[in-house]
Structures are given as C-alpha cells and as structure tokens.
Design an enzyme around this catalytic site. Sequence first.
Site, PDB file in Angstrom:
ATOM      1  N   GLY A  79       1.098  -1.357   0.096  1.00 41.34           N
ATOM      2  CA  GLY A  79       0.253   0.535  -0.236  1.00 41.34           C
ATOM      3  C   GLY A  79       1.057   1.287   0.443  1.00 41.34           C
ATOM      4  N   CYS A  80       2.158   0.742   0.011  1.00 41.61           N
ATOM      5  CA  CYS A  80       3.240   2.689   0.319  1.00 41.61           C
ATOM      6  C   CYS A  80       3.280   2.969  -1.101  1.00 41.61           C
ATOM      7  CB  CYS A  80       3.933   2.027   0.695  1.00 41.61           C
ATOM      8  SG  CYS A  80       3.461   2.213   2.087  1.00 41.61           S
TER       9      CYS A  80
END
Length: 139
Positions: free
Chosen positions: A49-50
């Site tokens: 998610g980064c």
Amino acid sequence: MASPAFEEIVETFEFLEDWEDRYRHVIDLGKAFPDLDPAFQVPAFKVDGCASQVWLRPMVDGSGPDARFGFQGTSDAMIVRGLIAVLHALYDGLTLEQVGRVDAVAELARLGLNEHLSSQRSNGVRAMVERIRKVAAEG
C-alpha cells in the site's frame, strides 16, 4: 498519549513556520533513523500500500499486559524513511494495548502532515499504521 519523543517532534514543528523546513526536518529524522538490516528487508516485513518500498520489523519486548511495542524500519524514499521515524517516535515503548488506543490520524494532524503529503504518501502512512496496529493486536 504521545511519547516524549513525539512531543519533541511536535514542538519542533511548531517552531518551524514554513512547510519546506518541516519537510526537511522529516527527512533529517529519516537520515538519523537507524538502518534496518538488509536481512530483514524481505516480503514478510514489506508494507503493501506504499508507493515506495517500505519494511517494518515489529518487535515486542515481554509478554502479557506489560509487553512493549517497538519496530525497526526503512524505506527507499528519504521522506518515507522520515515518516517511519515519526511513527517510531509515536509508538515505540508503548504497551500493546496503548498502541491500539493511539489515534494516529489525530496525532499526525498535530504535525500538519495530512495537508502536506501526497495522497500516495498518506495512503502509505495509513498502511504503516494499520500494520503496526495489527501486530499489536495480535500480541
């Protein structure tokens, strides 16, 4: 419930009037943050998610209600590495129960980060906070 280390960052941010100086301070925090051994930069510790590469290695010291939370981490992006250092200041040394009670959104808002991070970086911070909370909840 913020730690003295996090309160120190808040005080520094209040002193720095312009966001570019604050941004530089976050980068400096990242530069000063200890490196994560490359042996731990593996899929099990990678945060999904980064936008950049992020690894968090949680560490729980003790057991039961007195167990204390900590983590090591790194990123390939200096600003994100600084954000990891900010999260470390927020959570390091708390009990697992206290970690679950930290309102990270409110605490980080005290730094003005919400308004100044790109949506991708904000999503990355959320993903890191979710990982921290999940590890603490699992004990």
